[in-house]
Design a protein around this motif. Structure first.
Motif, PDB file in Angstrom:
ATOM      1  N   SER A 437      53.844  55.882  97.804  1.00 50.22           N
ATOM      2  CA  SER A 437      53.875  57.294  98.175  1.00 50.22           C
ATOM      3  C   SER A 437      53.917  57.367  99.696  1.00 50.22           C
ATOM      4  N   LEU A 438      53.911  58.575 100.234  1.00 46.43           N
ATOM      5  CA  LEU A 438      53.861  58.707 101.691  1.00 46.43           C
ATOM      6  C   LEU A 438      52.634  58.012 102.270  1.00 46.43           C
ATOM      7  N   GLU A 439      51.572  57.921 101.468  1.00 44.27           N
ATOM      8  CA  GLU A 439      50.351  57.249 101.931  1.00 44.27           C
ATOM      9  C   GLU A 439      50.599  55.762 102.178  1.00 44.27           C
ATOM     10  N   GLY A 440      51.506  55.162 101.417  1.00 44.31           N
ATOM     11  CA  GLY A 440      51.789  53.739 101.574  1.00 44.31           C
ATOM     12  C   GLY A 440      51.970  53.073 100.227  1.00 44.31           C
ATOM     13  N   GLU A 441      51.812  51.753 100.218  1.00 44.93           N
ATOM     14  CA  GLU A 441      52.021  50.984  98.990  1.00 44.93           C
ATOM     15  C   GLU A 441      50.937  51.234  97.957  1.00 44.93           C
ATOM     16  N   VAL A 442      49.748  51.596  98.413  1.00 47.47           N
ATOM     17  CA  VAL A 442      48.652  51.869  97.478  1.00 47.47           C
ATOM     18  C   VAL A 442      48.006  53.204  97.824  1.00 47.47           C
ATOM     19  N   ARG A 443      47.349  53.788  96.822  1.00 50.20           N
ATOM     20  CA  ARG A 443      46.585  55.022  97.027  1.00 50.20           C
ATOM     21  C   ARG A 443      45.113  54.641  97.019  1.00 50.20           C
ATOM     22  N   SER A 444      44.587  54.476  98.214  1.00 54.13           N
ATOM     23  CA  SER A 444      43.245  53.912  98.358  1.00 54.13           C
ATOM     24  C   SER A 444      42.179  54.744  97.670  1.00 54.13           C
ATOM     25  N   GLY A 445      42.325  56.069  97.710  1.00 51.53           N
ATOM     26  CA  GLY A 445      41.307  56.922  97.104  1.00 51.53           C
ATOM     27  C   GLY A 445      41.100  56.625  95.630  1.00 51.53           C
ATOM     28  N   ILE A 446      42.204  56.428  94.897  1.00 50.92           N
ATOM     29  CA  ILE A 446      42.097  56.114  93.472  1.00 50.92           C
ATOM     30  C   ILE A 446      41.423  54.752  93.283  1.00 50.92           C
ATOM     31  N   LEU A 447      41.783  53.784  94.128  1.00 52.27           N
ATOM     32  CA  LEU A 447      41.214  52.441  93.992  1.00 52.27           C
ATOM     33  C   LEU A 447      39.716  52.429  94.261  1.00 52.27           C
ATOM     34  N   PHE A 448      39.253  53.239  95.207  1.00 53.54           N
ATOM     35  CA  PHE A 448      37.808  53.333  95.442  1.00 53.54           C
ATOM     36  C   PHE A 448      37.099  53.860  94.197  1.00 53.54           C
ATOM     37  N   GLN A 449      37.701  54.864  93.565  1.00 55.03           N
ATOM     38  CA  GLN A 449      37.110  55.408  92.344  1.00 55.03           C
ATOM     39  C   GLN A 449      37.053  54.337  91.256  1.00 55.03           C
ATOM     40  N   LEU A 450      38.143  53.598  91.112  1.00 51.22           N
ATOM     41  CA  LEU A 450      38.201  52.565  90.082  1.00 51.22           C
ATOM     42  C   LEU A 450      37.194  51.445  90.358  1.00 51.22           C
ATOM     43  N   ALA A 451      36.977  51.119  91.622  1.00 52.63           N
ATOM     44  CA  ALA A 451      35.989  50.087  91.956  1.00 52.63           C
ATOM     45  C   ALA A 451      34.606  50.499  91.449  1.00 52.63           C
ATOM     46  N   SER A 452      34.262  51.773  91.627  1.00 52.78           N
ATOM     47  CA  SER A 452      32.968  52.264  91.117  1.00 52.78           C
ATOM     48  C   SER A 452      32.908  52.197  89.603  1.00 52.78           C
ATOM     49  N   ALA A 453      34.031  52.538  88.957  1.00 50.99           N
ATOM     50  CA  ALA A 453      34.052  52.536  87.491  1.00 50.99           C
ATOM     51  C   ALA A 453      33.890  51.122  86.936  1.00 50.99           C
ATOM     52  N   TRP A 454      34.583  50.150  87.522  1.00 51.37           N
ATOM     53  CA  TRP A 454      34.459  48.770  87.030  1.00 51.37           C
ATOM     54  C   TRP A 454      33.084  48.193  87.354  1.00 51.37           C
ATOM     55  N   GLU A 455      32.493  48.634  88.469  1.00 52.06           N
ATOM     56  CA  GLU A 455      31.128  48.200  88.766  1.00 52.06           C
ATOM     57  C   GLU A 455      30.164  48.707  87.697  1.00 52.06           C
TER      58      GLU A 455
END
Length: 780
Positions: A437-455
């Motif tokens: 996306s315009l943000e770049g190759e990854v959407r960091s905000g979603i990944l931070f959320q997922l890190a909490s979920a997998w934790e």
């Protein structure tokens, strides 16, 4: 009885002529209700963004499920796909294919579901089967190109695109002209995407330049916007910006080019640049006689976190302009309604930011009464309810978002610590996070959320891997240098020696309310919010949250030094302050603090500012308020580090730059320790040190200790701090709404195998350049 025009309607849908399809369906439905026609109408409404109308009609369609033929069932599955109800869509499509294994459209739609579920190979096979059965269906060829790109099989992508172009050449006489133009534009965009993926930028740029004079301006600019977005999606933000600026040399008045520059600037935290570009857009729209409401709305959003007064003016201007707009040649009723909702939402955001919660809530509810599916209002109201401690109400709103936009809904629910039980949901979100996306190759905000979920699922290695990728993506938007921070801390220690206070004994405000301010500080995520919430539950103490009163005064000193042309900045200029200037600054801060408390606790004896990074400013605080109360919160540094590393501070807004790298966090911890050692030597016994772990283990004892230090008697309600009715505008908003819990203690032990960079940063020798350009006060 089925609609005899159904073939024509399906042709419109296959050619993606959604506006024409809606009109044609509505005309047919006026004469007789038909399930197949209604399904196509709902699909077209969803594709054009008319979600509320579509959802109102969906229930009637579902009630007639048992009367549908296979084609209509396939269209119902497509509706579920658009609504991201993939499980229901998959069930329907599989049942269709059990009856008719060569249903080309069902095969293509099932391929899309499989792709979203991570089954790339199966999706490719299904798309190829669908293309073989119905080679004239151009969207299937487009899907094959995209899927091949996702699989990084660039030759296959080019082959599928060549096939699509050949099919278009063969069938374009049977297509509507608008459909031909749409597919030509789509295929041009896919060719650019292939070139960018292959790193053949020179070929892409030569092709674009060769087309500039041979196609119309709007088409060429659409290609440029697409190309710029593709570059940004590869983290080539500088190249994306250059592309747009070069294009503006040919078309300097083009609002679309300027608008995308605004997005890039905002994503990279360049707020002033975004503001200037939006003001340019407003002026340009006025000159061209174009509606300027959208730009005022966006200007309000850009200013929201840094220039609240400007954000309010922009939102109010947008509301004023919406009221003056009328439906005309360039503006439909739907477009006008959309602008009205967005303008009102912008104003609600400003009211929320300025803690005018009742006014904001009224505005949000007005928006949702008009359009219950307006996600920005649902998000804004849900976030507000979180701030105010109404967790159940917030969760209910986030559940509504989940039904409309699953990714945003699940992300919001994770923020409220409502984690999805289905692993498939997390995997789908992860797939979305890796879509450029315009943000770049990854959407960091979603990944931070997922890190909490997998934790939460105790999958700690997976959680850390996601946090690593999220932080790496965020670092690309940062301008943080740990060496600069270390050098600044050294200058602070140098500027605030013991001799300064000995030589300036007349400085420091000692008048009325001299002990009013209480500063709770420490490393971010050390427990400052918990400490503030406990002491602010006292009847004589008002918790004002994270204030900028000290950083604002520092900024004011820097402005003054620029004004007089001294060439100095803070902290070098601290010795310039006379007793009268110090008193004026201190009185101004006290007036501001009292004004903050006036509405909720006008009789408060103490007002708490809990800005964590004020640990850097203790020297100035004690210079202004010699008797100010300072509570320094400590926590196991390993837990501090990981809590920061797993927190999404939204890099684009600046600040907290250290938190995106474990080695940087380690260095920041060392800088913090050295500063606190310095302050404790200067002000022995004046700073109360509190351990987060001790507060969790024995809350009452530590509460009594803190209240005694501040100078008030103990009150039992401070132990029910989670019931305090006040907004909490920090990353700790969820935690402080809960009773004391101990699960955050020794959290670092789950990640013992990932601590090497943190240890390296923490244990490295602390070095800085010798300071030779600052005045050193002699010993008294």
């Amino acid at each position: 009885m089925s609609n005899p025009n159904l073939i024509y309607l399906r042709t419109l849908f296959s050619q993606q002529q959604y506006g024409a399809l809606i009109l044609a369906c509505e005309m047919d439905l006026e004469n007789q209700f038909d399930l197949a026609t209604e399904a196509l109408r709902i699909l077209a409404l969803l594709h054009t963004g008319e979600r509320s109308i579509a959802m109102d009609s969906l229930g009637r369609l579902e009630d007639s499920f048992d009367q549908m033929d296979q084609d209509t069932l396939s269209d119902l599955a497509a509706i579920y796909i658009v609504l991201f109800r993939l499980e229901r869509a998959t069930e329907l499509l599989e049942s269709i294919l059990q009856i008719d294994s060569e249903h080309a459209l069902a095969l293509a739609r099932l391929a899309w579901c499989r792709m979203q579920q991570g089954g790339l190979e199966e999706a490719l096979a299904l798309y190829r089967q669908s293309a073989a059965l119905a080679p004239h269906r151009l969207p299937v060829w487009s899907a094959l190109v995209r899927l091949s790109l996702e699989s990084e099989d660039l030759p296959a992508a080019q082959q599928a695109l060549d096939s699509a172009i050949a099919v278009l050449d063969e069938t374009q006489e049977a297509l509507l002209e608008s459909a031909v133009q749409s597919f030509v534009a789509q295929f041009r965009g896919l060719q650019l995407e292939i070139w960018v993926a292959a790193d053949e930028l020179a070929q892409a740029e030569q092709w674009l330049e060769s087309r500039r004079e041979s196609i119309d301006q709007d088409t060429w600019i659409a290609l440029i916007l697409n190309y710029s977005a593709l570059l940004a999606g590869r983290d080539l933000h500088a190249e994306a910006e250059t592309t747009l600026r070069d294009s503006l040399t040919h078309y300097p008045d083009n609002l679309a080019l300027i608008s995308q520059l605004v997005e890039l600037a905002q994503l990279q935290g360049r707020t002033m640049q975004a503001v200037q570009l939006l003001r340019r857009s407003i002026a340009q729209a006025q000159q061209q006689g174009q509606p300027e409401v959208d730009y005022w709305i966006r200007l309000s959003g850009v200013c929201l976190h840094t220039q609240e007064s400007q954000a309010r003016k922009a939102a109010e201007k947008a509301m004023e302009l919406v009221e003056a707009l009328h439906v005309g040649e360039s503006l439909s009723q739907a477009a006008l309604n959309g602008l009205s909702l967005r303008a009102k939402n912008a104003l609600a955001q400003v009211e929320n930011q300025q803690q005018q919660f009742e006014t904001a809530e009224t505005l949000y509810n007005e928006i949702l009464a008009e359009n219950p599916y307006f996600v920005p209002a649902l998000q804004g109201l849900g976030h507000q309810q979180m701030l105010r401690g109404n967790i159940d109400a917030a969760i209910a709103l986030f559940e509504r978002i989940k039904q409309i936009d699953p990714a945003k809904g699940v992300a919001s629910l994770i923020n409220a610590r409502q984690f999805p039980e289905e692993e498939e949901t997390l995997l789908q979100m992860e797939k979305m996070a890796y879509q450029p996306s315009l943000e770049g190759e990854v959407r960091s905000g979603i990944l931070f959320q997922l890190a909490s979920a997998w934790e939460k699922r105790k999958e700690y290695d997976k959680a850390m891997a996601l946090a690593n990728t999220a932080n790496a993506g965020s670092r690309k938007l940062l301008h943080y240098d740990p060496k600069d921070h270390r050098q600044r801390c050294a200058r602070i220690r140098y500027a605030f020696p013991k001799a300064l206070y000995e030589h300036r004994k007349a400085c420091g405000y000692c008048g009325d309310n001299e002990s009013l301010p209480v500063f709770v500080l420490g490393m971010p995520r050390s427990g400052t919010t918990l400490v503030e919430q406990i002491i602010a539950s006292h009847s004589k103490i008002f918790g004002a949250g994270e204030l900028g009163v000290i950083p604002q005064r520092i900024a004011g000193l820097n402005r003054w030094e620029r004004h007089v042309g001294s060439g100095r900045t803070y902290p070098d200029c601290i010795d310039d302050l006379s007793p009268s200037v110090v008193e004026g600054i201190a009185k101004g801060i006290l007036d501001e603090l009292k004004e903050l408390a006036a509405q909720d606790k006008p009789d408060a004896h103490y007002i708490v500012d809990k800005l964590p990074h004020n640990f850097e400013n203790i020297g100035l605080i004690k210079f202004l308020f010699p008797h100010a109360k300072i509570i320094s919160v400590r926590r196991d540094p390993r837990d501090v580090a990981l809590s920061n590393y797993f927190t999404d501070y939204q890099a684009k807004h600046g600040g907290m730059g250290f938190a995106y790298d474990l080695e940087w966090i380690g260095q920041q911890l060392s800088d913090h320790n050295l500063l606190m050692h310095h302050w404790n030597q200067l002000f022995p016994g004046d700073i109360l040190e509190v351990s987060y772990e001790d507060v969790v283990e024995n809350t009452e004892f530590q509460a009594r200790r803190m209240l005694k230090y501040i100078g008030v008697d103990f009150e039992s309600q401070v132990l029910a701090f989670n019931e305090l009715d006040r907004p909490v505008k920090t990353a700790s908003v969820w935690q402080v709404r809960q009773p004391i819990y101990k699960t955050s203690k020794a959290k670092w032990m789950r990640y013992q195998n990932h601590m090497a960079d943190l240890i390296k940063g923490t244990n490295a020798k602390i070095e800085w350049d010798a300071i030779t350009d600052m005045i050193s006060l002699p010993e008294p």
